[in-house]
Design a protein around this motif. Sequence first.
Motif, short mmCIF file in Angstrom:
data_model
loop_
_atom_site.label_atom_id
_atom_site.label_comp_id
_atom_site.label_asym_id
_atom_site.label_seq_id
_atom_site.Cartn_x
_atom_site.Cartn_y
_atom_site.Cartn_z
N ARG A 44 -17.79 23.99 -23.08
CA ARG A 44 -17.03 23.91 -21.84
C ARG A 44 -16.47 22.51 -21.62
NH1 ARG A 44 -18.04 28.16 -18.25
NH2 ARG A 44 -19.63 29.58 -19.00
N HIS A 45 -15.33 22.49 -20.98
CA HIS A 45 -14.73 21.27 -20.47
C HIS A 45 -14.60 21.50 -18.97
CE1 HIS A 45 -11.80 18.15 -19.59
NE2 HIS A 45 -12.23 17.57 -20.70
N GLY A 46 -15.58 21.02 -18.22
CA GLY A 46 -15.66 21.39 -16.81
C GLY A 46 -16.13 22.82 -16.72
N ARG A 47 -15.38 23.65 -16.03
CA ARG A 47 -15.72 25.06 -15.92
C ARG A 47 -15.01 25.91 -16.96
NH1 ARG A 47 -16.58 27.14 -9.97
NH2 ARG A 47 -16.17 29.02 -11.14
N LYS A 48 -14.02 25.34 -17.63
CA LYS A 48 -13.21 26.07 -18.59
C LYS A 48 -13.89 26.12 -19.96
CE LYS A 48 -8.60 26.09 -20.58
NZ LYS A 48 -7.32 25.39 -20.65
#
Length: 66
Positions: A44-48
């Motif tokens: 994940r990159h943040g929530r994505k």
Amino acid sequence: QLRLMLDLGEKYQNVKDMRRWVLGPALKELNANTDLSVTAEPRRHGRKIVGFSFTITKNDQMALEL
């Protein structure tokens, strides 16, 4: 890149659908029918979700189905 390797084209643009209909059944089949244990963890990159990390281990014994 995973979409290209799996030849999905424009199908399953939503990651949730790809996990449900493509990755989940494939991993379940691999784990049931081979001596490998495969898991996929989302990166994940943040929530994505930007990718998946696959862990592959070899099981010494396969479960026998009667």
